[in-house]
Design a protein around this motif. Structure first.
Motif, PDB file in Angstrom:
ATOM      1  N   GLY A 132       0.751  -1.300  -0.132  1.00 48.38           N
ATOM      2  CA  GLY A 132      -0.089   0.010   0.436  1.00 48.38           C
ATOM      3  C   GLY A 132       0.613   1.188   0.107  1.00 48.38           C
ATOM      4  N   ASN A 133       0.402   1.859   0.786  1.00 47.26           N
ATOM      5  CA  ASN A 133       1.138   3.307   0.835  1.00 47.26           C
ATOM      6  C   ASN A 133       2.826   3.375   1.247  1.00 47.26           C
ATOM      7  OD1 ASN A 133      -0.559   5.909   0.409  1.00 47.26           O
ATOM      8  ND2 ASN A 133      -1.276   5.235   1.931  1.00 47.26           N
ATOM      9  N   LEU A 134       3.073   2.542   2.149  1.00 46.00           N
ATOM     10  CA  LEU A 134       4.364   1.982   2.216  1.00 46.00           C
ATOM     11  C   LEU A 134       5.813   2.248   0.869  1.00 46.00           C
ATOM     12  CD1 LEU A 134       4.364  -0.319   5.375  1.00 46.00           C
ATOM     13  CD2 LEU A 134       5.875   1.336   5.124  1.00 46.00           C
ATOM     14  N   ASN A 135       4.542   1.972  -0.375  1.00 40.63           N
ATOM     15  CA  ASN A 135       5.424   1.380  -1.845  1.00 40.63           C
ATOM     16  C   ASN A 135       5.019   2.551  -2.000  1.00 40.63           C
ATOM     17  OD1 ASN A 135       2.818  -1.182  -2.006  1.00 40.63           O
ATOM     18  ND2 ASN A 135       5.896  -1.675  -1.495  1.00 40.63           N
ATOM     19  N   SER A 136       6.123   3.755  -2.030  1.00 42.51           N
ATOM     20  CA  SER A 136       5.625   4.832  -2.328  1.00 42.51           C
ATOM     21  C   SER A 136       5.628   5.415  -3.247  1.00 42.51           C
ATOM     22  CB  SER A 136       6.915   5.780  -1.141  1.00 42.51           C
ATOM     23  OG  SER A 136       8.424   5.882  -1.989  1.00 42.51           O
ATOM     24  N   GLY A 137       5.886   4.596  -4.826  1.00 43.12           N
ATOM     25  CA  GLY A 137       5.711   4.978  -5.613  1.00 43.12           C
ATOM     26  C   GLY A 137       3.627   5.095  -5.761  1.00 43.12           C
ATOM     27  N   LEU A 138       3.566   3.694  -5.365  1.00 45.16           N
ATOM     28  CA  LEU A 138       2.230   3.898  -5.156  1.00 45.16           C
ATOM     29  C   LEU A 138       1.416   5.518  -4.751  1.00 45.16           C
ATOM     30  CD1 LEU A 138       2.712   0.639  -5.859  1.00 45.16           C
ATOM     31  CD2 LEU A 138       0.230   0.354  -4.576  1.00 45.16           C
ATOM     32  N   GLN A 139       2.144   5.921  -3.693  1.00 46.71           N
ATOM     33  CA  GLN A 139       2.019   7.224  -2.995  1.00 46.71           C
ATOM     34  C   GLN A 139       1.333   8.143  -4.295  1.00 46.71           C
ATOM     35  OE1 GLN A 139       3.614   8.859   0.362  1.00 46.71           O
ATOM     36  NE2 GLN A 139       4.305   6.612   1.355  1.00 46.71           N
ATOM     37  N   LEU A 140       2.049   8.276  -5.270  1.00 51.20           N
ATOM     38  CA  LEU A 140       2.670   9.691  -6.426  1.00 51.20           C
ATOM     39  C   LEU A 140       1.591   8.874  -7.432  1.00 51.20           C
ATOM     40  CD1 LEU A 140       5.683   9.468  -7.761  1.00 51.20           C
ATOM     41  CD2 LEU A 140       3.961  11.452  -7.753  1.00 51.20           C
ATOM     42  N   TYR A 141       1.164   7.434  -7.590  1.00 49.77           N
ATOM     43  CA  TYR A 141       0.155   7.097  -8.276  1.00 49.77           C
ATOM     44  C   TYR A 141      -1.502   7.780  -7.748  1.00 49.77           C
ATOM     45  CZ  TYR A 141      -3.454   3.828 -10.482  1.00 49.77           C
ATOM     46  OH  TYR A 141      -3.672   3.240 -11.589  1.00 49.77           O
ATOM     47  N   ARG A 142      -1.439   7.736  -6.178  1.00 52.28           N
ATOM     48  CA  ARG A 142      -2.672   7.764  -5.707  1.00 52.28           C
ATOM     49  C   ARG A 142      -3.243   9.397  -5.783  1.00 52.28           C
ATOM     50  NH1 ARG A 142      -4.337   6.950   0.197  1.00 52.28           N
ATOM     51  NH2 ARG A 142      -6.082   7.174   1.069  1.00 52.28           N
ATOM     52  N   LEU A 143      -1.760  10.178  -5.740  1.00 54.41           N
ATOM     53  CA  LEU A 143      -2.109  11.938  -5.857  1.00 54.41           C
ATOM     54  C   LEU A 143      -2.075  11.601  -7.259  1.00 54.41           C
ATOM     55  CD1 LEU A 143      -1.899  13.824  -3.951  1.00 54.41           C
ATOM     56  CD2 LEU A 143       1.025  14.367  -4.971  1.00 54.41           C
ATOM     57  N   LYS A 144      -2.190  11.339  -8.455  1.00 54.90           N
ATOM     58  CA  LYS A 144      -2.588  11.455  -9.653  1.00 54.90           C
ATOM     59  C   LYS A 144      -4.047  11.151  -9.809  1.00 54.90           C
ATOM     60  CE  LYS A 144      -1.904  10.407 -14.794  1.00 54.90           C
ATOM     61  NZ  LYS A 144      -1.205   9.514 -15.754  1.00 54.90           N
ATOM     62  N   TYR A 145      -4.350  10.387  -9.025  1.00 55.97           N
ATOM     63  CA  TYR A 145      -6.165  10.127  -9.507  1.00 55.97           C
ATOM     64  C   TYR A 145      -6.703  10.485  -8.146  1.00 55.97           C
ATOM     65  CZ  TYR A 145      -4.782   7.068 -13.115  1.00 55.97           C
ATOM     66  OH  TYR A 145      -4.165   6.199 -14.299  1.00 55.97           O
ATOM     67  N   GLU A 146      -6.343  11.081  -7.560  1.00 57.71           N
ATOM     68  CA  GLU A 146      -7.524  11.434  -5.945  1.00 57.71           C
ATOM     69  C   GLU A 146      -7.139  13.163  -6.328  1.00 57.71           C
ATOM     70  OE1 GLU A 146      -6.590   9.902  -2.506  1.00 57.71           O
ATOM     71  OE2 GLU A 146      -7.855   7.729  -3.049  1.00 57.71           O
ATOM     72  N   GLN A 147      -5.982  13.084  -6.697  1.00 61.41           N
ATOM     73  CA  GLN A 147      -5.922  15.206  -6.664  1.00 61.41           C
ATOM     74  C   GLN A 147      -5.600  15.210  -8.412  1.00 61.41           C
ATOM     75  OE1 GLN A 147      -4.733  17.080  -3.096  1.00 61.41           O
ATOM     76  NE2 GLN A 147      -4.205  15.143  -2.840  1.00 61.41           N
ATOM     77  N   PRO A 148      -5.649  15.024  -8.932  1.00 63.02           N
ATOM     78  CA  PRO A 148      -4.993  15.731 -10.095  1.00 63.02           C
ATOM     79  C   PRO A 148      -4.931  17.107 -10.703  1.00 63.02           C
ATOM     80  CG  PRO A 148      -7.292  15.228 -10.922  1.00 63.02           C
ATOM     81  CD  PRO A 148      -7.521  14.588  -8.916  1.00 63.02           C
ATOM     82  N   ASP A 149      -5.734  18.449  -9.850  1.00 60.94           N
ATOM     83  CA  ASP A 149      -4.875  19.460  -9.771  1.00 60.94           C
ATOM     84  C   ASP A 149      -3.771  19.110  -9.577  1.00 60.94           C
ATOM     85  OD1 ASP A 149      -7.876  19.566 -11.260  1.00 60.94           O
ATOM     86  OD2 ASP A 149      -8.464  20.707 -10.078  1.00 60.94           O
ATOM     87  N   VAL A 150      -3.624  18.995  -7.941  1.00 65.96           N
ATOM     88  CA  VAL A 150      -1.790  18.652  -7.300  1.00 65.96           C
ATOM     89  C   VAL A 150      -0.916  18.137  -8.445  1.00 65.96           C
ATOM     90  CG1 VAL A 150      -1.719  18.392  -5.359  1.00 65.96           C
ATOM     91  CG2 VAL A 150      -3.667  19.318  -4.981  1.00 65.96           C
ATOM     92  N   PHE A 151      -1.125  17.303  -8.512  1.00 71.73           N
ATOM     93  CA  PHE A 151      -0.551  16.567  -9.205  1.00 71.73           C
ATOM     94  C   PHE A 151       0.630  16.960 -10.690  1.00 71.73           C
ATOM     95  CE2 PHE A 151       0.764  13.666 -12.873  1.00 71.73           C
ATOM     96  CZ  PHE A 151       1.665  12.741 -11.723  1.00 71.73           C
ATOM     97  N   LYS A 152      -0.892  17.427 -11.379  1.00 72.81           N
ATOM     98  CA  LYS A 152       0.027  18.740 -12.154  1.00 72.81           C
ATOM     99  C   LYS A 152       0.906  19.873 -11.448  1.00 72.81           C
ATOM    100  CE  LYS A 152      -3.864  17.984 -15.044  1.00 72.81           C
ATOM    101  NZ  LYS A 152      -5.665  18.895 -15.364  1.00 72.81           N
ATOM    102  N   LYS A 153       0.861  20.605 -11.067  1.00 71.39           N
ATOM    103  CA  LYS A 153       1.472  21.284 -10.696  1.00 71.39           C
ATOM    104  C   LYS A 153       2.528  20.779  -9.653  1.00 71.39           C
ATOM    105  CE  LYS A 153      -2.641  24.188  -8.468  1.00 71.39           C
ATOM    106  NZ  LYS A 153      -3.062  24.485  -8.029  1.00 71.39           N
TER     107      LYS A 153
END
Length: 462
Positions: A132-153
């Motif tokens: 899960g979140n202990l795989n930090s790459g999946l944190q980035l994946y989560r941010l892209k899909y849950e907060q796309p506006d933040v991800f773009k910045k």
């Protein structure tokens, strides 16, 4: 009096934030510990207070630079892993520093693995158990899909050690010790980022990779000191051993977790090893380290409480119990009790299933606990020993001071030299050693670690 040449090391744990100054002999000449109140993210989950951490670094550096008795030559950082700081083009954090214990959305996890292969196959490629979140790459994946506006910045996603380095150097970089530790970011077979990052347009969010033993120039006011790029704490703690010993070894680092580390085993992970909580990570020179882990320290604490309560004893008593071969001989004649394995995970010993009323006294019960823990430890350590010739086992942390644990471990590995190793602040020392050549005029020291030998032959129980 001439000022003492020193390196400053910020060693950031989940609970304690430590600052050390080491002289050129790696002796601590100044130290400070701080704790910060946690804050909360937008979901109400607790997380690190990034503002407090940043201001603490700045305030501490200003104070050190004012000290006339110290000549600051370099700074480096080590922190816990699996934590990203997402910064914009101006270096400003865009989100809280999310806690890696935050629950991962199951549907998003299914979406990820449906896109990039089954869990087992992907875990093998990235040497990352599904965490899960202990795989930090999946944190980035989560941010892209849950907060796309933040991800773009996002300009860059910086692991915490590299964010701290950025605060002083003004340069954004990535480091393999963070990228290569159960992040699901690195393809160990291809020795490069996994292709999913490119497909998700995440690769552009990763800062340029720099060697872990490299330094940057400082932007923060001072006297021309060098700035290390920071290290994941697990890798930093291994460095004093890599510097001190050439003969292949396994290090069992004990605390809440008992982690067996073999920096000389470059064999690929197997599906069975992954199932039993093994992983690979990258050490500071970029080579893989095979690791296996048990939740031993936590289990030990819980079972010692149970023994103390049953026999009406003070828990402190068990800190100094000495190994008794006669007690062990008696216990080894009892019928064996196998530990329960849940979903193939080898985590808990058989002791929690035992009836404490079956033991004559608490010393007997305690020795049985240690026998059961060593049974699990032997299996776990053997996972990193397979496929590699090793001569020595070093044990550091809490269990290195436990007479019963050390004697039984030596009995479990009679063909290897088993040592209790002790050194003050291994993680911080390793962080300083990583950039030794950039700040220290003296040769690398060879007396950093004190060893106590335990013989599996002399202490063997019949």
């Amino acid at each position: 009096m001439e000022p003492i040449p020193v390196i400053a090391v910020f060693d950031v744990g989940k609970t304690n934030k430590k600052l050390f100054l080491f002289d050129e002999n790696y002796k601590i000449v100044f130290e400070r510990t701080a704790r910060f109140l946690e804050t909360h993210d937008e979901d109400g989950d607790t997380c690190e207070n990034l503002d407090s951490l940043r201001l603490s670094v700045f305030d501490s550096l200003r104070e050190i630079i004012k000290h006339k008795e110290f000549d600051l030559k370099a700074i480096n950082f080590s922190t816990y892993g699996a934590s990203f700081v997402y910064v914009d083009e101006y270096g400003k954090p865009l989100t809280p520093l999310y806690n890696y214990l935050k629950p991962y959305p199951p549907e998003l996890g299914r979406q990820f693995y449906n896109s990039y292969g089954d869990e087992a196959g992907f875990a093998l490629e990235t040497a990352s158990p599904v965490l899960g979140n202990l795989n930090s790459g999946l944190q980035l994946y989560r941010l892209k899909y849950e907060q796309p506006d933040v991800f773009k910045k996002i300009k860059y996603a910086l692991h915490l050690p590299q964010y701290m380095s950025y605060l002083i150097s003004g340069q954004m970089v990535s480091d393999l010790t963070s990228i290569g530790c159960h992040t699901a970011l690195w393809n160990f077979g291809k020795n490069n980022y996994h292709n999913w990052l490119k497909q998700e347009n995440i690769l552009l969010k990763m800062a340029p990779l720099h060697p872990a033993d490299s330094v940057l120039t400082a932007e923060f006011p001072g006297n021309g000191y060098k700035v290390g790029i920071g290290l994941h704490d697990s890798s930093a703690a291994l460095i004093p051993y890599l510097v001190s010993f050439n003969m292949p070894f396994v290090l069992i680092s004990t605390g809440t977790w008992s982690i067996s580390l073999n920096p000389f085993n470059q064999t690929p992970l197997t599906a069975d090893e992954l199932k039993h909580d093994c992983l690979n990570y990258l050490q500071y020179k970029g080579k893989p380290v095979k690791a296996s882990r048990l939740f031993t320290g936590y289990e030990y604490e819980q079972q010692v409480k149970r023994i103390a309560a049953h026999f009406n004893q003070d828990e402190i008593r068990y800190r100094t119990i000495q190994f008794d071969p006669a007690v062990v001989a008696k216990l080894q004649n009892q019928p064996a009790l196998k530990a329960n394995e849940k979903d193939g995970e080898l985590q808990k010993s058989a002791f929690e299933q035992r009836d404490l009323g079956a033991f004559t006294n608490d010393v007997e019960a305690y020795h049985q606990l240690m026998l059961d823990i060593i049974a699990q430890q032997t299996i776990s350590t053997n996972y990193v020993l397979n496929g590699c010739t090793v001569k020595r086992i070093f044990v550091d942390g809490g269990f290195s001071k436990n007479s019963v644990f050390m004697h039984l471990l030596a009995c479990a590995f009679p063909h290897l030299e088993v040592y209790a190793a002790s050194m003050a602040q291994a993680t911080a020392v390793g962080t300083a050693l990583a950039i030794h050549q950039h700040w220290n005029s003296k040769p690398l020291p060879h007396d950093l670690i004190e060893l106590k030998y335990y013989s599996g032959v002399q202490s063997e129980v019949v």
